[in-house]
Scaffold this motif. Sequence first.
Motif, PDB file in Angstrom:
ATOM      1  N   ALA A 273     -11.033   3.157  -0.004  1.00  0.00           N
ATOM      2  CA  ALA A 273     -11.841   3.339   1.205  1.00  0.00           C
ATOM      3  C   ALA A 273     -13.176   4.009   0.911  1.00  0.00           C
TER       4      ALA A 273
ATOM      5  N   VAL B 246     -10.910  -1.028   4.711  1.00  0.00           N
ATOM      6  CA  VAL B 246      -9.750  -1.362   3.884  1.00  0.00           C
ATOM      7  C   VAL B 246      -8.600  -1.803   4.782  1.00  0.00           C
TER       8      VAL B 246
ATOM      9  N   GLY C 145      -0.446   4.798   0.933  1.00  0.00           N
ATOM     10  CA  GLY C 145      -1.896   4.686   0.977  1.00  0.00           C
ATOM     11  C   GLY C 145      -2.623   5.479  -0.085  1.00  0.00           C
TER      12      GLY C 145
ATOM     13  N   ALA D  70      -5.201   3.241  -1.261  1.00  0.00           N
ATOM     14  CA  ALA D  70      -6.117   2.844  -0.185  1.00  0.00           C
ATOM     15  C   ALA D  70      -7.179   3.926   0.018  1.00  0.00           C
TER      16      ALA D  70
ATOM     17  N   LEU E 199      -9.789   2.516   7.547  1.00  0.00           N
ATOM     18  CA  LEU E 199      -8.531   1.922   7.107  1.00  0.00           C
ATOM     19  C   LEU E 199      -7.756   1.294   8.262  1.00  0.00           C
TER      20      LEU E 199
ATOM     21  N   ALA F  15      -3.639   9.195   6.308  1.00  0.00           N
ATOM     22  CA  ALA F  15      -5.061   8.840   6.398  1.00  0.00           C
ATOM     23  C   ALA F  15      -5.764   9.684   7.469  1.00  0.00           C
TER      24      ALA F  15
ATOM     25  N   CYS G 239       0.810  -1.229   0.000  1.00  0.00           N
ATOM     26  CA  CYS G 239       0.000   0.000   0.000  1.00  0.00           C
ATOM     27  C   CYS G 239       0.837   1.269   0.000  1.00  0.00           C
TER      28      CYS G 239
END
Lengths: 62, 239
Positions: B68, B74, B61, B64, B100, B91, B58
């Motif tokens: 998400a 996720v 991210g 991600a 996440l 995040a 990832c």
Amino acid sequence: MKESLLDIICCPLDKHDLELTVEERDEEDGEIVEGLLVCTDCGEEYPIEEGIPNLLPPDMRE
Amino acid sequence: MTPGDERETREAAPNARALAATYDRIAEQFSATREYPWPEVESFLDAREGGVGLDVGCGNGRHAEPLAARVDRVVGVDVSRDLLGVARRRARERGYADALSFVRGDAAALPVADATVDVGVYVAALHHLRGRDRRVASLSELARALAPGGRALVSAWSTEHDRFDPREGDAGFDTSVDWTLPDGETVDRFYHVYHPAEFRADLEASGLRTVEAFVSSGNCYAVVAPGGSSGSDGSDDAG
């Protein structure tokens, strides 16, 4: 680490479930900051470090 | 097991440790240059939905994040502790941390339970695994983790990329690419650069079934489903 993550993660070696031992939780959101994940089959131990489980196979850890 | 297999198995742990050490060192600067999701990933995610998303390799991210938005939760897996730290911070700053979770793990030994993943992305990470056995094992791990009807997007660097000279045949090659740190020091990263035919062959050899394969912007891509050559996963990709 969110406790609900236990539904998804598994032992990287034999893919069996992991049992959680909590050493420290975040006081605000209840997430696990420090703890241990132990494979219910092979018994291999995986640490939770600063909230992130280290599920590398043991020979790949530094 | 052939002697070649044994050699590759012995190299698995050093490969993973070296990869982790490299990305731990370059995590911050690397992340700063990896701000936006790739358009191919956004196209794949368009109109997909599900309960669980998985991002293998990832990094910071960046994929991600759009994932998400499509699924309930996720899991981002990466070998580098420091990149995961950057990914978590990112995040939180951008407000998608609740959906996440991050896990440190190896792409060829995924710590993800069987048949749990509805939507997966495995983008620009497969090419860092050394040895074909390890790469095919990693693809099979993704197949194992995908739920029936689940889909994933896999990508790897391609020989079609314009930085490489045209080559005869359909073999890829191993190389290393330097990353230059702000102080001028360089850190090299292992890559296996895939010929598109070889990419398809590795998918075929794994437990995945290829729904669609294409080359875009110098990368091999495939939309994949669980099941491989052993049969269908019961869903219909027609239309």
